[in-house]
Every structure is written in structure tokens, then in C-alpha cells.
Scaffold this active site. Structure first.
Site, short mmCIF file in Angstrom:
data_model
loop_
_atom_site.label_atom_id
_atom_site.label_comp_id
_atom_site.label_asym_id
_atom_site.label_seq_id
_atom_site.Cartn_x
_atom_site.Cartn_y
_atom_site.Cartn_z
N LYS A 81 29.24 -2.75 -22.05
CA LYS A 81 29.11 -3.12 -23.46
C LYS A 81 27.86 -2.43 -23.97
O LYS A 81 27.11 -1.85 -23.20
CB LYS A 81 29.00 -4.65 -23.62
CG LYS A 81 27.99 -5.31 -22.67
CD LYS A 81 27.99 -6.83 -22.83
CE LYS A 81 29.04 -7.53 -22.00
NZ LYS A 81 29.85 -8.49 -22.71
N ARG A 82 27.65 -2.48 -25.30
CA ARG A 82 26.42 -1.89 -25.83
C ARG A 82 25.21 -2.50 -25.13
O ARG A 82 25.21 -3.69 -24.78
CB ARG A 82 26.35 -2.11 -27.34
CG ARG A 82 27.34 -1.29 -28.12
CD ARG A 82 27.05 0.20 -27.98
NE ARG A 82 25.80 0.54 -28.63
CZ ARG A 82 25.70 1.26 -29.75
NH1 ARG A 82 26.79 1.76 -30.33
NH2 ARG A 82 24.53 1.52 -30.28
N LYS B 6 22.20 -9.19 -24.76
CA LYS B 6 23.33 -9.14 -23.82
C LYS B 6 22.86 -9.19 -22.36
O LYS B 6 23.64 -9.35 -21.44
CB LYS B 6 24.18 -7.90 -24.07
CG LYS B 6 24.87 -7.89 -25.44
CD LYS B 6 25.66 -6.61 -25.65
CE LYS B 6 26.18 -6.44 -27.06
NZ LYS B 6 27.44 -7.19 -27.32
N THR C 156 34.56 -9.57 -27.24
CA THR C 156 36.01 -9.38 -27.15
C THR C 156 36.39 -8.77 -25.81
O THR C 156 37.53 -8.91 -25.36
CB THR C 156 36.52 -8.50 -28.30
OG1 THR C 156 35.59 -7.44 -28.52
CG2 THR C 156 36.69 -9.30 -29.57
N LYS D 21 39.58 -9.11 -22.77
CA LYS D 21 40.30 -7.99 -22.15
C LYS D 21 40.26 -8.09 -20.63
O LYS D 21 41.27 -7.86 -19.95
CB LYS D 21 39.70 -6.65 -22.60
CG LYS D 21 39.88 -6.39 -24.10
CD LYS D 21 38.99 -5.26 -24.63
CE LYS D 21 38.95 -5.32 -26.15
NZ LYS D 21 37.92 -4.45 -26.75
O1 73E Z 1 29.97 -10.75 -30.62
C1 73E Z 1 30.37 -9.54 -31.23
C2 73E Z 1 31.77 -9.73 -31.81
O2 73E Z 1 32.71 -9.97 -30.79
C3 73E Z 1 29.41 -9.14 -32.33
O3 73E Z 1 28.14 -8.91 -31.77
C4 73E Z 1 29.91 -7.89 -33.03
O4 73E Z 1 31.21 -8.18 -33.57
C5 73E Z 1 32.19 -8.49 -32.60
C6 73E Z 1 33.51 -8.68 -33.30
O5 73E Z 1 33.51 -9.82 -34.08
C7 73E Z 1 29.00 -7.44 -34.11
N1 73E Z 1 28.68 -6.17 -34.40
C8 73E Z 1 27.86 -6.20 -35.44
N2 73E Z 1 27.65 -7.45 -35.78
N3 73E Z 1 28.35 -8.23 -34.94
C9 73E Z 1 27.27 -5.05 -36.10
C10 73E Z 1 26.20 -5.21 -36.97
C11 73E Z 1 25.65 -4.12 -37.62
C12 73E Z 1 26.15 -2.85 -37.40
C13 73E Z 1 27.21 -2.68 -36.52
C14 73E Z 1 27.77 -3.77 -35.88
#
Ligand code: 73E
Length: 820
Positions: free
Chosen positions: A565-566, A571, A663, A667
Site C-alpha cells: 500500500k502507499r 499505515k 480496500t 481483496k
Molecule cells: O482508507 C482509504 C480508503 O479506503 C483512504 O485513505 C483513501 O480512500 C480510500 C477509498 O475510500 C483516501 N485517499 C485520499 N483520501 N482518502 C486522498 C487524499 C488526497 C489526495 C489523494 C487521495
């Protein structure tokens, strides 16, 4: 002219359009035709890449007809607005969704190609950062599969998320120029383009009735050109579109003639380059806000072009504006497209001459907003000064929206000045900023979070005042989901085949609850063996990928423990690698007899750090310095499709309350992996579905985090002794120069351990893996109970405009049939 009055002309068109059989020889004819005319190649100089291009072109004929069908039905449409779509590859997915797998493999085989090799030639379309962008892609698959009259709207970045290389243990970013070999999946719509203005001035005047009117003029204008990407549904003739905008110089002023005449050719091209810059690169920050003017420009460029397009389509039906909310629903994927709210107000009030109140009524019936995070560093706030300069009229409109809103708050809570300051769209200190999340809440009819815990958290924290003001029903939960077509059927063909064989068909691919039918085989030894055998083969497939990319040989008999993951502090990849070191130090102390008793374990990491995220990059270096683990470079959709089906256990270990949903957890379990996780995000609902006993759960609960943080910060709790031992080993230089990691280790000590690594430091050994039968049983039952996490369920819950029931007919001969 779309339809001729001439019957003979119509008949000829119909005949030619219908001539699109999907048998092997028709596919071959189309393939060869594309080799010759689209690619201008011959049998003598065609390689696998050309084979991929020709296969893609053969699939992409006549895909516009679903739209004509929706126009004819005159249905309300749903628009999913997202700055990110993380699509990955399309060929394998399109062939499976269209039910053409057998035909295409055979057709290509006879022509001397293998479908797998041809599929492997495709580059990922990576116009997203992580979960948020991939969710948009899964949602598009579900919208198409469920026959919704839906459009996705986004930006066609020239550069997607960077490619990650690892050099000497450090992340190096390489630009992802994904279009360098063309993109057969997009259709350039030069006929669909709009101009978009930036900067300039607002003139105040009076209209015919003497009412104040405002017009925005001057500044600079650029052109937005549409590129359409087809999304075929699974087992339906519906194919929907994602429309991506690309910025170009305005057609009417390609050259700055003045500079050109003065002989400054360079300057005359500058304007052109400035325009093209807008959609040149995806901002690579996941869960953090970049704050750059170019990003704000991207956001406005996006919503301006999109709304012009939506309104053009609406106007074709010649309805009154009051009907707009009956024809249009717009879902905002986080706050990134929130400027769509003041932009629609500007169009209605300034350009269409509607009253403010009538316009506001329309706007708030059209928009709904999905919040994806509560992390403060991800909350979008734009300086008032920046918006005033770039979008002067929008700033005025935002002030007006705020004024009318705060008047209502004042009416409900008279004299509560603190509340007004808290709820204002404008944050006053340390300098004036626009809180985009508040603007999105105020301009939408519903707001949703992405998992139960997260939806509750936003109600009790960032939006609590708004719950008091609007009532709780405006704030809803729509737990995320994933498409089983890509994440099981395509990524894990062997498991998909085994499941279909056991359940007697592929019905589970569109009704994922049907997986429960597997439970009755959970104790069947033959089935367990077949199930684990597929896992083994997937582990070998991953071992080959790791051999090829990392030059490391791993043992498929060992337990694969995966965290991909990122890279982000919340995390806690840092905690994971520290616990690896802890187990390593333990092994060093053990006797040979004791070592024999332990379960061999291969720990696999993957993930990108935002280029400017210093601590996250240091985590990557640390992981790479602990040589007993594997770091797979350039984690992306395509290698996720190999990694996820191969895991025995995966790590979803965010500090409770920080990961909105996650997510990939879904998976992994769907593919028969067990998970180790904290009580955070969708892990909680996964535990509810499959049973806590089938997960390795540990760590602080969300409601305990505040106290734990307080105690950690003020050193009321001492450091976990195992962790202390690990840090000593790091300090002693056992994993290279400690200076490389000192600032990272400082986050645990002088930094106050904000993410509670010491508090949660866990070291499980998972002896359960020794009991292969019990493991197989848990794996089968867990996967069987994952029905809830299909993105089809999320989409159905979103309550979008009604879908088209007539579209679901048996898969036509070709993709898709013309509308009759
Ligand atoms: O927990 C995840 C989530 O599963 C969450 O961190 C991610 O969205 C997923 C889908 O709902 C997320 N990405 C961003 N914010 N929440 C984000 C914010 C700024 C730029 C790019 C992405």
C-alpha cells in the site's frame, strides 16, 4: 446527421453495423484489418505489442451505442467526478467482461499469438494515487455491470503516478509517460471541447430589471478537449464512458501574434505550453494536500469542462432548469471537485439569470459528497488570496454561500459566535483559507463516509457541528467495495474457475453473496486441497515475479506475509519492519531445535512514498536495509494482481481511527488470504462478516487512542521492551549506518510516537499456519463470507438514479449491439 430519412441508407447502415459477429473468424478479420489499416503493418513485421494494439482496436468498435440508448430512454444520469481513476490494464478485463475470453484466445492462437503475452504488452493507466483512485475504477466497473446510466469524469494526465525504482535502498521517482506508445482505449473527441477561464476581473452591472449582475472576463482561457474511455460491464451490453479532459491552447489563439511579429518565437509558444501544463501531471500525494496553484487550476479546469458538458447534454432535452435535479446527479469523490458547487451557482446566477435561492435549491439537490479521510494533513484548504486571484467570481460566490449559511446557523443558535467561527467556510487564522470539506457539506444533499467506523467518526469529529445543524440523516455510511471481476476473476483465474465449478456457474461474479455456497465444502478435504493448491500456484507465480524484478529467490513453501500500500506513517510499515527485526533477533538467540519449530516466513513489502515525504522515504530505506525481506519496486495495479492472490497473510495495521476504510484488505480476504489487522476502517466490518477468530486482530481501539497518545507523549508509559531491543540493534548499526534512520527513530521518542507504534508493538508467530487443514478451512470460510464487499453493493447503496433494466440481456455477439 444521425439518422437518415432515406430507408435505403438506414438499411445499409443497419446491415453494416450488425456485421460484427464474435466468432473466431470475425475476430480475426477485425484483427487483421486493424493490423493493416489502423497500424499500417503487415504480417511480416508484427510483434506482440502490435498484437495488443490490434486486439484492443478490435474490441473497441461501436461502443458509443449505450449512450444513444440512454438518450432515447431519457433517463436521469449519474456523474462520478473524480480527479483520479486508477484503472490498470484494460485488455484482459475487457475480454473477460465481454465474455470473449475463449474466442480471443483461440483467434489469437491461430494467428500465432498468445493472449497472455499480448495482454502483458499493455502499460497500466495509473491516473491515481491509491485507494481513492482505485475505488473510482471499481465503481465504474460496477456502474457498467449494473446498467446505470452513468458517466465518470476525470483528467487525462500526460504523466500518471511516477514509476518507482529502488537504487541503493532509496526510492527514486521516474516520470510515467504512459502515452508514449499511444493508447488504443481512448477516443479523442475533437468535437467535444470547451474553453475555461482563469484570473481576470469581475464586472458588476445591472440587468434589464435593474438587478445587480456580475460578469467574469479577461484573464486567460484554455481549451478542454474530451477523451472517452469505454468501460464494458460484465455480462451486459451496457458500456459506459469515462470522459477525461486534456488541456490545450485555445484554438483561436494558438500563437501570440504580437510576440511572433517581434521575432520572439519562443514567447509565442509559451502560452501554448502554459495551457498544456494544466493536465500534464497527477499530483503524487496520497492523503496529503499539495497546496500548489497548479493543483487548484486542475480542479477548476476539471469542474468547468465537466459542468459545461453536463449542461450541454441537459439542454438538448429543452427542459426547464427546475428539472435539472431530476436529470442530473453528481457524486463528488472527496473534496477535489468541490469547486463544482460555486461553479454551478455562477452558471445559474450569472449566465442563466436565475435567482440565487432557486439556483441554490438546484445545486443542493444535485450534489452529494463522499469524504475519504479524517487526516488533518489531507483536508483541503485553499488560501483566500489564491482563489481570489485565480477565480475572482468564485471567491465572491463562496463568500455569499457562507454568509447565507451562517445566517441560518445564527438563527438556529442565536449568539453562539464560537459556533459561527467553527462552522464558517472561511478559516481566519493563521491566514484566511477556504475549508473545502465544509463547502462540500453545505452544497450537497448527502455526505457519506466509506466504512462504518469512519462514517461515525466524521459525525463525531470534523462534521459534528453540521450534524447538529442539519440532523444526522444527511450523514450516511456507504462501506467501500471492490469489483470481484477484476480482483478475483481476472487476477486469480484458477480460484475463479474452482469456485465456478463448485457453485455450478459464474452467478457469484454479479451476486457475490452466492460465495456462501462454498461454506459447506470448507471441511471437504479434497476441496481444501484444491483450494490450497491454487494458492500454491499463485505463490509460485509471485516467486517468479520477485525473481525477475528483485533477483531474489523465495520459497513457495514458506508463509507469505504481505504489506502493499502507499507508504504513510499512519499505515505503520515502520512498525511492521520493526517487528520483522524483532523476530530476526529472536531467531538469532534460538537453538537449532527451536528454529526448526518456527514457521518459515517471507515478508514482502511494496508501495510508493510521496516524493516530498521525507519520513516515508526513510521507511523504504529501512525496509531495504533489513535484507531478510523483499521490497517489490513500483507497486501498481498490475503487480497487485499477482501479489494479492499469492498472500497467506497481509498486514492492515493502521493506528485505529486513521484508515478510513482500506480496500486491499477486502481483496486479500476474497483471494483466500487471512489478515492481521487493527480494529480500523473496513477491517471491523470484515471481522463482523467472517468472524474475529479468522483474523489476527491486535492493537489499540479508536476510542482508546486519545488517552494512549497522551500517555505516550508525556512518557507516562515506558517503551515496549521488545521494541527497545530492536532500536538498540538499529543504533548498533546492525542494519547499516544508523544515521540513515535517526530521524525516523526520533518519531518514536522525541516525536511522541503519534501513531502508537510502541503501544501496539505486536509480535505474533502464527503457529496456526502449521495446521494446514485449519488454515485452509479458515481461508475458505473467510472468502465465502466476503459477499458484502462487492462494489456492486456499494453502488446499489449509493441510491443513484434508477438503472436501465432493459440493458440486461444475454451478452450480444459483439460489444455492444447497436440500439434497436
Ligand atoms: O482508507 C482509504 C480508503 O479506503 C483512504 O485513505 C483513501 O480512500 C480510500 C477509498 O475510500 C483516501 N485517499 C485520499 N483520501 N482518502 C486522498 C487524499 C488526497 C489526495 C489523494 C487521495
Amino acid at each position: 446527421k444521425s439518422w437518415s430519412d432515406d430507408a435505403a441508407v438506414n438499411a445499409l447502415w443497419t446491415k453494416l453495423c450488425a456485421n460484427k459477429g464474435s466468432d473466431v473468424s470475425t475476430v480475426q478479420q477485425s484483427f487483421v484489418q486493424h493490423v493493416q489499416s489502423t497500424l499500417a503493418r503487415t504480417y511480416f513485421n508484427i510483434d506482440n505489442f502490435a498484437g495488443y494494439q490490434a486486439a484492443a482496436h478490435s474490441l473497441i468498435t461501436h461502443w458509443d451505442e449505450t449512450q444513444q440508448h440512454h438518450t432515447k430512454l431519457d433517463v436521469k444520469r449519474v456523474y462520478y467526478l473524480s480527479l483520479e481513476f486508477l484503472m490498470g490494464r484494460s485488455l484482459g478485463n475487457a475480454v473477460l467482461n465481454m465474455g470473449l475470453q475463449g474466442t480471443f484466445s483461440e483467434a489469437l492462437k491461430q494467428l500465432g499469438f498468445s493472449l497472455e503475452d499480448v495482454i502483458d504488452e499493455e502499460r497500466d493507466a495509473a491516473l491515481g494515487n491509491g485507494g481513492l483512485g482505485r475505488l473510482a475504477a471499481c465503481f465504474m466497473d460496477s456502474l457498467a455491470t449494473l446498467d446505470y446510466p452513468a458517466w465518470g469524469y476525470g483528467l487525462r494526465y500526460t504523466y500518471g503516478i511516477f514509476q518507482q525504482k529502488i537504487l541503493n535502498g532509496y526510492q527514486v521517482e521516474v516520470p510515467d509517460y504512459w502515452l508514449s506508445f499511444g493508447n488504443p482505449w481512448e477516443v479523442e473527441r475533437l468535437d467535444v471541447s470547451y474553453s475555461v477561464r482563469f484570473y481576470g476581473q469581475v464586472a458588476k452591472g445591472k440587468d434589464a430589471s435593474g438587478k445587480s449582475s456580475y460578469s467574469w472576463h479577461g484573464g486567460e482561457e484554455v481549451e478542454a478537449v474530451a477523451y472517452d474511455v469505454p468501460i464494458p460491464g460484465f455480462g451486459t451490453k451496457s458500456t459506459i464512458n469515462i470522459r477525461l479532459w486534456s488541456s490545450k491552447p485555445l484554438r483561436s489563439c494558438y500563437f501570440d501574434l504580437h510576440s511572433f511579429n517581434e521575432g520572439n518565437y519562443q514567447k509565442s509558444v509559451e502560452l501554448q505550453q502554459r495551457a498544456e501544463q494544466i493536465t500534464s501531471v497527477l499530483y503524487p500525494n496520497d492523503n496529503t494536500m499539495a497546496g500548489k496553484e497548479l493543483r487548484l487550476k486542475q480542479q477548476y479546469f476539471f469542474v468547468s469542462a465537466t459542468l459545461q458538458d453536463i449542461i450541454r447534454r441537459f439542454k438538448k432535452s429543452k427542459r426547464a432548469w427546475s428539472e435539472f435535479p431530476n436529470q442530473v446527479a453528481i457524486q463528488l469523490n472527496d473534496t477535489h471537485p468541490t469547486l463544482g458547487i460555486p461553479e454551478l451557482m455562477r452558471i445559474l446566477v450569472d449566465l442563466e439569470g436565475l435567482e440565487w435561492d432557486e439556483s441554490w435549491d438546484i445545486v443542493t439537490k444535485v450534489y452529494s459528497f463522499t469524504n475519504h479521510t479524517v487526516l488533518p494533513e489531507a483536508m483541503e484548504k485553499w488560501p483566500v488570496s489564491m482563489i481570489s486571484n485565480l477565480l475572482p467570481r468564485h471567491m465572491q460566490i463562496i463568500y455569499d454561500i457562507n454568509l447565507f449559511f451562517l445566517q441560518k446557523v445564527e438563527a438556529l443558535f442565536p449568539g453562539d459566535r464560537a459556533r459561527l467561527a467553527r462552522m464558517s467556510i472561511i478559516e481566519e487564522s493563521p491566514y484566511q483559507q477556504v475549508r473545502m470539506a465544509f463547502l462540500a457539506v453545505i452544497g450537497s444533499h448527502t455526505v457519506n463516509g466509506v466504512a462504518a467506523i469512519h462514517s461515525n467518526l466524521i459525525k463525531s469529529t470534523i462534521f459534528s457541528d453540521f450534524v447538529e445543524f442539519y440532523g444526522a440523516s444527511k450523514f450516511q455510511n456507504k462501506t467501500n467495495g471492490i469489483t470481484p471481476r477484476r480482483w478475483l476473476h481476472q487476477a486469480n483465474p484458477k480460484l475463479s474457475a474452482l469456485i465456478s465449478e463448485k457453485l455450478g456457474g459464474q452467478g457469484w461474479l454479479t451476486q457475490l453473496d452466492k460465495l456462501e455456497g462454498l461454506i459447506k465444502f470448507a471441511d471437504d478435504e479434497n476441496f481444501q486441497k484444491a483450494w490450497m493448491d491454487v494458492k500454491k500456484q499463485n505463490k509460485i507465480r509471485l516467486a517468479e515475479l520477485i525473481r525477475d524484478t528483485c533477483k531474489v529467490i523465495i520459497n513457495p513453501e514458506a508463509m507469505y506475509d504481505v504489506q502493499v500500500k502507499r507508504i504513510h506513517e499512519y499505515k505503520r510499515q515502520f512498525m511492521n519492519i520493526l517487528s520483522v527485526v524483532h523476530r530476526y533477533l529472536d531467531l538469532k538467540r534460538m537453538s537449532p531445535a527451536e528454529i526448526k519449530e518456527t514457521v518459515p516466513r517471507v515478508v514482502i513489502f511494496g508501495g510508493k512514498a510521496a516524493p516530498g515525504y521525507y519520513i516515508a522515504k526513510m521507511v523504504i530505506k529501512l525496509i531495504n536495509s533489513v535484507a531478510e525481506v523483499v521490497f517489490i519496486p513500483d507497486y501498481n495495479i498490475s503487480n497487485a494482481e499477482v501479489i494479492i492472490p499469492a498472500s497467506d497473510i497481509s498486514e492492515h495495521i493502521s493506528t485505529a481511527g486513521t484508515e478510513a476504510s482500506g480496500t486491499s484488505n477486502m481483496k486479500f480476504v476474497l483471494n483466500g488470504g487471512l489478515i492481521i489487522g487493527t480494529m480500523d476502517g473496513a477491517n471491523i466490518e470484515i471481522a463482523e462478516e467472517i468472524g474475529q477468530d479468522k483474523m489476527f486482530i491486535f492493537g489499540c481501539l479508536a476510542e482508546q487512542v486519545d488517552d494512549a497518545r497522551h500517555n505516550q507523549k508525556y512518557r507516562k508509559t515506558s517503551m515496549n521492551p521488545d521494541l527497545e531491543g530492536v532500536l538498540d540493534a538499529l543504533k548498533a548499526g546492525r542494519f547499516g549506518d544508523f544515521e540513515n534512520f535517526a530521524p525516523l527513530v526520533d518519531t518514536l521518542t522525541i516525536g511522541g510516537d503519534y501513531y502508537l507504534i510502541s503501544h501496539d508493538f505486536a509480535s505474533c508467530t502464527y503457529a496456526a499456519y502449521r495446521d494446514k487443514k485449519q488454515w485452509a478451512r479458515n481461508s475458505i470460510i473467510s472468502a465465502a463470507k466476503m459477499g458484502k464487499f462487492s462494489s456492486d453493493r456499494s453502488i446499489r447503496e449509493l441510491d443513484l438514479p434508477s438503472h436501465d433494466p432493459d440493458a440486461r440481456q444475454s451478452r450480444p455477439a459483439v460489444w455492444p449491439l447497436p440500439v434497436d
